[in-house]
Design a protein around this motif. Structure first.
Motif, short mmCIF file in Angstrom:
data_model
loop_
_atom_site.label_atom_id
_atom_site.label_comp_id
_atom_site.label_asym_id
_atom_site.label_seq_id
_atom_site.Cartn_x
_atom_site.Cartn_y
_atom_site.Cartn_z
N GLN A 2 0.76 -1.40 -0.33
CA GLN A 2 -0.41 0.01 0.21
C GLN A 2 1.07 1.24 -0.17
O GLN A 2 1.95 1.11 0.85
CB GLN A 2 -0.69 -0.15 1.11
CG GLN A 2 -1.88 1.30 1.31
CD GLN A 2 -2.61 0.73 2.91
OE1 GLN A 2 -3.53 0.30 2.84
NE2 GLN A 2 -2.76 2.49 2.93
N VAL A 4 1.67 4.46 1.50
CA VAL A 4 0.86 5.57 2.91
C VAL A 4 0.94 6.81 2.35
O VAL A 4 1.90 7.25 1.90
CB VAL A 4 1.92 4.59 3.53
CG1 VAL A 4 1.19 5.28 5.10
CG2 VAL A 4 1.15 3.15 4.19
N ASP A 81 -6.07 9.21 6.97
CA ASP A 81 -6.17 7.67 6.70
C ASP A 81 -7.04 7.38 8.16
O ASP A 81 -7.20 6.73 8.94
CB ASP A 81 -5.57 6.68 6.61
CG ASP A 81 -5.49 5.53 6.65
OD1 ASP A 81 -7.00 5.20 6.25
OD2 ASP A 81 -4.95 4.34 6.69
N THR A 146 -8.16 1.16 2.87
CA THR A 146 -6.94 1.31 4.24
C THR A 146 -7.39 0.50 4.74
O THR A 146 -8.79 0.16 5.21
CB THR A 146 -6.44 2.47 4.18
OG1 THR A 146 -7.64 2.82 5.58
CG2 THR A 146 -5.85 3.05 3.54
N ARG A 152 -7.34 3.83 0.09
CA ARG A 152 -5.96 3.97 -0.53
C ARG A 152 -5.26 4.79 -1.47
O ARG A 152 -6.32 5.65 -2.27
CB ARG A 152 -5.13 2.68 -0.39
CG ARG A 152 -5.53 2.09 -1.71
CD ARG A 152 -4.61 0.61 -1.79
NE ARG A 152 -5.50 0.18 -2.38
CZ ARG A 152 -4.91 -1.38 -2.75
NH1 ARG A 152 -5.59 -1.33 -1.34
NH2 ARG A 152 -5.96 -1.74 -3.40
N TYR A 175 -9.16 7.85 -4.96
CA TYR A 175 -8.42 9.13 -4.14
C TYR A 175 -7.97 10.39 -4.83
O TYR A 175 -8.15 11.48 -4.21
CB TYR A 175 -6.89 8.26 -4.03
CG TYR A 175 -6.12 9.18 -2.80
CD1 TYR A 175 -6.39 8.84 -1.78
CD2 TYR A 175 -4.96 10.10 -3.26
CE1 TYR A 175 -5.56 9.69 -0.44
CE2 TYR A 175 -4.14 10.77 -2.32
CZ TYR A 175 -4.27 10.54 -1.23
OH TYR A 175 -3.54 11.32 0.18
#
Length: 181
Positions: A2, A4, A81, A146, A152, A175
């Motif tokens: 992922q 981040v 997040d 996420t 994500r 996103y």
């Protein structure tokens, strides 16, 4: 893995390369003053004891390392997040001594041994150019959630068993659109 969302951070210990000043904490673009405890980068390093872990690792195997990861949480970027506290998640480790990256398995093992968080692994030995038929398929796959249930930022692909791997990122269009609106 992922991708981040946060701010890139590197922590290194290089006593052979930089004899006078072997420690370093860096943001994306600059080395920071380690004594500056107002810095989120310095505070998280001290909280997780990463420099101490790098010294311990060096004493075990004589290898100088630079650990790269993402600083995220409250006060970092927009904390998209909704993390409850600032944390650091490793996405890459550079072997300064031998001038190559640790393989994904070596990196995951190092993080596990030293109690450092690793970015979430989506899949291992995944072949995106075999799995997906089009760029639209690759982009759609990046549109996941996420662990906190938020969109994500995307996915990072890395060759599995290479010391200097081919790496590429696929950023989620959903996103990006959410960030624009």
């Amino acid at each position: 893995t992922q991708k981040v969302d946060g701010s890139s951070m590197t922590v290194f210990y290089a006593p052979c390369t930089r004899e006078d000043d072997p420690f370093g904490v860096c943001s994306h673009n600059q080395e920071l003053v380690i004594a500056n405890e107002a810095s989120s980068f310095v505070r998280i390093e001290k909280k997780i004891g990463l420099l101490d872990k790098l010294v311990e690792s060096y004493k075990e195997d004589g290898i100088e390392l630079a650990v790269q990861g993402e600083l995220n949480g409250p006060g970092i970027q927009k904390n998209r997040d909704n993390e409850q506290e600032v944390n650091f998640k490793v996405f890459r480790i550079w072997d300064i001594t031998h001038q190559h990256f640790l393989t994904p398995q070596e990196r995951i093992d190092w993080c596990s041994k030293h109690g450092i968080q690793h970015v979430p692994v989506i899949a291992r030995h995944f072949k995106p150019f075999t799995e997906f038929k089009s760029m639209e398929d690759i982009l759609a796959f990046s549109d996941g959630l996420t662990k906190n249930g938020n969109l994500r930022e995307g996915i990072v692909y890395k060759q599995e068993d290479e010391k200097n791997p081919i790496t590429f990122k696929v950023v989620s269009n959903k996103y990006l659109l959410k960030e624009i609106v």
